[in-house]
Motif scaffolding. Structure first.
Motif, mmCIF file in Angstrom:
data_model
loop_
_atom_site.group_PDB
_atom_site.id
_atom_site.type_symbol
_atom_site.label_atom_id
_atom_site.label_comp_id
_atom_site.label_asym_id
_atom_site.label_seq_id
_atom_site.Cartn_x
_atom_site.Cartn_y
_atom_site.Cartn_z
ATOM 1 N N ARG A 147 0.822 -1.203 0.000
ATOM 2 C CA ARG A 147 0.000 0.000 0.000
ATOM 3 C C ARG A 147 0.862 1.261 0.000
ATOM 4 N NH1 ARG A 147 -4.567 -1.734 4.550
ATOM 5 N NH2 ARG A 147 -5.910 -2.931 3.125
ATOM 6 N N LEU A 148 1.943 1.245 0.758
ATOM 7 C CA LEU A 148 2.832 2.397 0.822
ATOM 8 C C LEU A 148 3.439 2.699 -0.547
ATOM 9 C CD1 LEU A 148 4.374 4.536 2.490
ATOM 10 C CD2 LEU A 148 6.081 2.756 2.986
ATOM 11 N N CYS A 149 3.992 1.693 -1.177
ATOM 12 C CA CYS A 149 4.627 1.895 -2.488
ATOM 13 C C CYS A 149 3.600 2.282 -3.551
ATOM 14 C CB CYS A 149 5.373 0.639 -2.906
ATOM 15 S SG CYS A 149 6.801 0.253 -1.854
ATOM 16 N N GLY A 150 2.415 1.665 -3.493
ATOM 17 C CA GLY A 150 1.379 1.987 -4.461
ATOM 18 C C GLY A 150 0.923 3.431 -4.349
ATOM 19 N N SER A 151 0.739 3.917 -3.127
ATOM 20 C CA SER A 151 0.290 5.303 -2.955
ATOM 21 C C SER A 151 1.386 6.285 -3.337
ATOM 22 C CB SER A 151 -0.174 5.546 -1.518
ATOM 23 O OG SER A 151 0.889 5.359 -0.595
ATOM 24 N N TRP A 152 2.644 5.952 -3.056
ATOM 25 C CA TRP A 152 3.749 6.804 -3.498
ATOM 26 C C TRP A 152 3.755 6.915 -5.024
ATOM 27 C CZ3 TRP A 152 8.150 4.729 0.137
ATOM 28 C CH2 TRP A 152 8.212 5.535 1.282
ATOM 29 N N ALA A 153 3.573 5.804 -5.703
ATOM 30 C CA ALA A 153 3.589 5.814 -7.164
ATOM 31 C C ALA A 153 2.439 6.649 -7.727
ATOM 32 C CB ALA A 153 3.516 4.382 -7.694
ATOM 33 N N ARG A 154 1.237 6.494 -7.160
ATOM 34 C CA ARG A 154 0.095 7.270 -7.645
ATOM 35 C C ARG A 154 0.274 8.755 -7.354
ATOM 36 N NH1 ARG A 154 -2.409 2.565 -5.708
ATOM 37 N NH2 ARG A 154 -2.785 3.520 -3.671
ATOM 38 N N ASP A 155 0.829 9.069 -6.184
ATOM 39 C CA ASP A 155 1.099 10.465 -5.861
ATOM 40 C C ASP A 155 2.112 11.066 -6.832
ATOM 41 O OD1 ASP A 155 -0.649 10.638 -3.785
ATOM 42 O OD2 ASP A 155 0.836 10.750 -2.201
ATOM 43 N N ALA A 156 3.161 10.305 -7.110
ATOM 44 C CA ALA A 156 4.202 10.807 -8.013
ATOM 45 C C ALA A 156 3.610 11.139 -9.374
ATOM 46 C CB ALA A 156 5.311 9.766 -8.145
ATOM 47 N N GLN A 157 2.756 10.270 -9.881
ATOM 48 C CA GLN A 157 2.126 10.522 -11.178
ATOM 49 C C GLN A 157 1.288 11.787 -11.142
ATOM 50 O OE1 GLN A 157 -0.867 7.659 -12.413
ATOM 51 N NE2 GLN A 157 -0.345 7.953 -14.559
ATOM 52 N N ALA A 158 0.470 11.940 -10.084
ATOM 53 C CA ALA A 158 -0.405 13.110 -9.988
ATOM 54 C C ALA A 158 0.400 14.398 -9.862
ATOM 55 C CB ALA A 158 -1.343 12.958 -8.788
ATOM 56 N N HIS A 159 1.451 14.371 -9.046
ATOM 57 C CA HIS A 159 2.242 15.583 -8.842
ATOM 58 C C HIS A 159 3.059 15.940 -10.080
ATOM 59 C CE1 HIS A 159 1.406 14.716 -4.525
ATOM 60 N NE2 HIS A 159 1.400 16.033 -4.453
ATOM 61 N N LEU A 160 3.538 14.954 -10.799
ATOM 62 C CA LEU A 160 4.274 15.234 -12.025
ATOM 63 C C LEU A 160 3.352 15.827 -13.079
ATOM 64 C CD1 LEU A 160 6.585 12.087 -12.194
ATOM 65 C CD2 LEU A 160 7.302 14.457 -11.784
ATOM 66 N N LEU A 161 2.133 15.307 -13.185
ATOM 67 C CA LEU A 161 1.178 15.855 -14.144
ATOM 68 C C LEU A 161 0.833 17.303 -13.815
ATOM 69 C CD1 LEU A 161 -1.257 12.829 -14.646
ATOM 70 C CD2 LEU A 161 0.307 13.795 -16.351
ATOM 71 N N GLU A 162 0.780 17.615 -12.524
ATOM 72 C CA GLU A 162 0.457 18.973 -12.093
ATOM 73 C C GLU A 162 1.703 19.860 -12.010
ATOM 74 O OE1 GLU A 162 -2.486 20.418 -11.261
ATOM 75 O OE2 GLU A 162 -3.665 18.638 -11.780
ATOM 76 N N ARG A 163 2.868 19.274 -12.261
ATOM 77 C CA ARG A 163 4.146 19.984 -12.122
ATOM 78 C C ARG A 163 4.294 20.575 -10.716
ATOM 79 N NH1 ARG A 163 4.702 23.132 -17.996
ATOM 80 N NH2 ARG A 163 4.510 21.246 -19.290
ATOM 81 N N ASP A 164 3.901 19.774 -9.755
ATOM 82 C CA ASP A 164 3.917 20.178 -8.344
ATOM 83 C C ASP A 164 5.103 19.509 -7.658
ATOM 84 O OD1 ASP A 164 3.419 20.871 -5.731
ATOM 85 O OD2 ASP A 164 1.524 19.786 -5.562
ATOM 86 N N LEU A 165 6.287 20.082 -7.824
ATOM 87 C CA LEU A 165 7.493 19.491 -7.248
ATOM 88 C C LEU A 165 7.494 19.509 -5.727
ATOM 89 C CD1 LEU A 165 10.212 18.167 -7.687
ATOM 90 C CD2 LEU A 165 11.236 20.451 -7.917
ATOM 91 N N PRO A 166 7.108 20.617 -5.063
ATOM 92 C CA PRO A 166 7.047 20.576 -3.591
ATOM 93 C C PRO A 166 6.115 19.484 -3.079
ATOM 94 C CG PRO A 166 6.944 22.842 -4.361
ATOM 95 C CD PRO A 166 6.815 21.973 -5.580
ATOM 96 N N GLY A 167 4.959 19.329 -3.732
ATOM 97 C CA GLY A 167 4.030 18.281 -3.320
ATOM 98 C C GLY A 167 4.608 16.897 -3.515
ATOM 99 N N LEU A 168 5.370 16.726 -4.587
ATOM 100 C CA LEU A 168 6.010 15.440 -4.845
ATOM 101 C C LEU A 168 7.006 15.100 -3.748
ATOM 102 C CD1 LEU A 168 6.641 13.020 -6.672
ATOM 103 C CD2 LEU A 168 8.255 14.476 -7.912
ATOM 104 N N VAL A 169 7.801 16.071 -3.340
ATOM 105 C CA VAL A 169 8.781 15.841 -2.273
ATOM 106 C C VAL A 169 8.081 15.525 -0.954
ATOM 107 C CG1 VAL A 169 10.619 16.898 -0.908
ATOM 108 C CG2 VAL A 169 10.526 17.271 -3.390
ATOM 109 N N LEU A 170 7.021 16.279 -0.654
ATOM 110 C CA LEU A 170 6.302 16.082 0.608
ATOM 111 C C LEU A 170 5.510 14.782 0.636
ATOM 112 C CD1 LEU A 170 5.006 19.702 1.286
ATOM 113 C CD2 LEU A 170 6.726 18.462 2.591
#
Length: 297
Positions: free
Chosen positions: A233-256
């Motif tokens: 679950r941890l790895c899956g949510s990290w992967a989904r978050d990374a995709q969403a933040h990259l699409l939004e170009r939200d680098l601070p959100g990706l790091v957090l």
């Protein structure tokens, strides 16, 4: 029609938004309701704002606030045959939201309903992604979204068959939805009933929220957590978050997202382990989860 519908609202230190929530409620096409407000120890202007609107107010100390028990108490004092639940931070976005929410109950098509929640304009990227998944614009929500009380309704007779559970501090709506599904009741998602509701939790607040959800799930789902499941679950949510933040170009959100999802899943694990221990020992003490939430709110 007066008194046929009771709107139950729970509040604590909601002065920043309760005026919008109540203005939205009293701007609805449907006005044939009574409003019952349960406040658990507000120290800001929440009650001053609420008293500008016609309502009955019940005040309880903060330490006496256990969601399921408070809801059951409020329903016992409600006059309505149809029960509507609106959180004090939920803002109806259209004047027909309440009408849409109630329609399946009044036409005999459902025993309970819940609305589509849209995130606030300032919602973080990961919050917007989660809400888009949980509350789609059409069709059915995911299977794990059994019921959601921020803006919802049910027949009193349905509640009489199964009052909100009090075994754990939170997820009383989830438990009720799972019970209704097992018992053959119809719970309908109403995407046309639009409200605004979301939270940008701090890490401390997120820990408290997920802790009590984990504890509650141990009682609701009667499952067990395991290290492989936690990591998956941890790895899956990290992967989904990374995709969403990259699409939004939200680098601070990706790091957090790295510490946030760690807290998100670790707190759930800790709460679930507590729930498993309580089930095994037969403990009726739900105060630990309450303290975790209140100390981090």
């Amino acid at each position: 029609m007066s008194g046929r519908i009771t709107v139950i609202m729970r509040s604590k230190n909601s002065a920043w938004v309760i005026g919008q929530a109540l203005s939205g409620l009293f701007s609805q096409h449907r006005r044939d309701f009574e409003l019952l407000l349960v406040d658990s120890g507000s120290t800001d202007a929440t009650l001053d704002i609420a008293r500008r609107f016609p309502c009955r107010i019940i005040q309880i100390p903060a330490r006496e606030y256990f969601p399921g028990a408070v809801l059951n108490m409020a329903i016992q004092q409600a006059r309505g045959e149809l029960l509507v639940f609106q959180n004090s931070d939920v803002v109806p976005l259209a004047p027909n939201a309440l009408e849409r929410l109630l329609a399946p109950l009044e036409t005999g098509q459902a025993d309970a309903t819940f609305a589509r929640q849209l995130p606030r304009p300032e919602a973080h990227t990961w919050v917007r992604r989660d809400y888009a998944l949980a509350f789609p614009p059409r069709g059915e929500p995911p299977s794990w979204m059994a019921y959601s009380l921020p803006f919802a309704a049910m027949r009193r007779t349905a509640w009489e068959r199964h009052p909100f559970y009090e075994d754990a501090w939170g997820s009383e709506d989830t438990e009720w939805g799972h019970w209704a599904r097992r018992d053959g009741l119809t719970v309908r998602y109403v995407p046309e009933a639009l409200v605004m509701h979301s939270h940008n939790y701090t890490l401390r607040q997120l820990h408290g929220r997920r802790f009590i959800e984990g504890e509650a799930d141990a009682f609701i789902l009667r499952d067990r957590v395991s290290l492989p499941l936690f990591l998956r679950r941890l790895c899956g949510s990290w992967a989904r978050d990374a995709q969403a933040h990259l699409l939004e170009r939200d680098l601070p959100g990706l790091v957090l997202s790295i510490p946030r999802r760690w807290v998100y899943h670790r707190a759930y694990w800790e709460g679930h382990m507590l729930g498993e221990r309580r089930k095994k020992s037969g403990s009726q003490d739900a105060s630990i989860g309450q303290r975790v939430v209140l100390d981090r709110s």
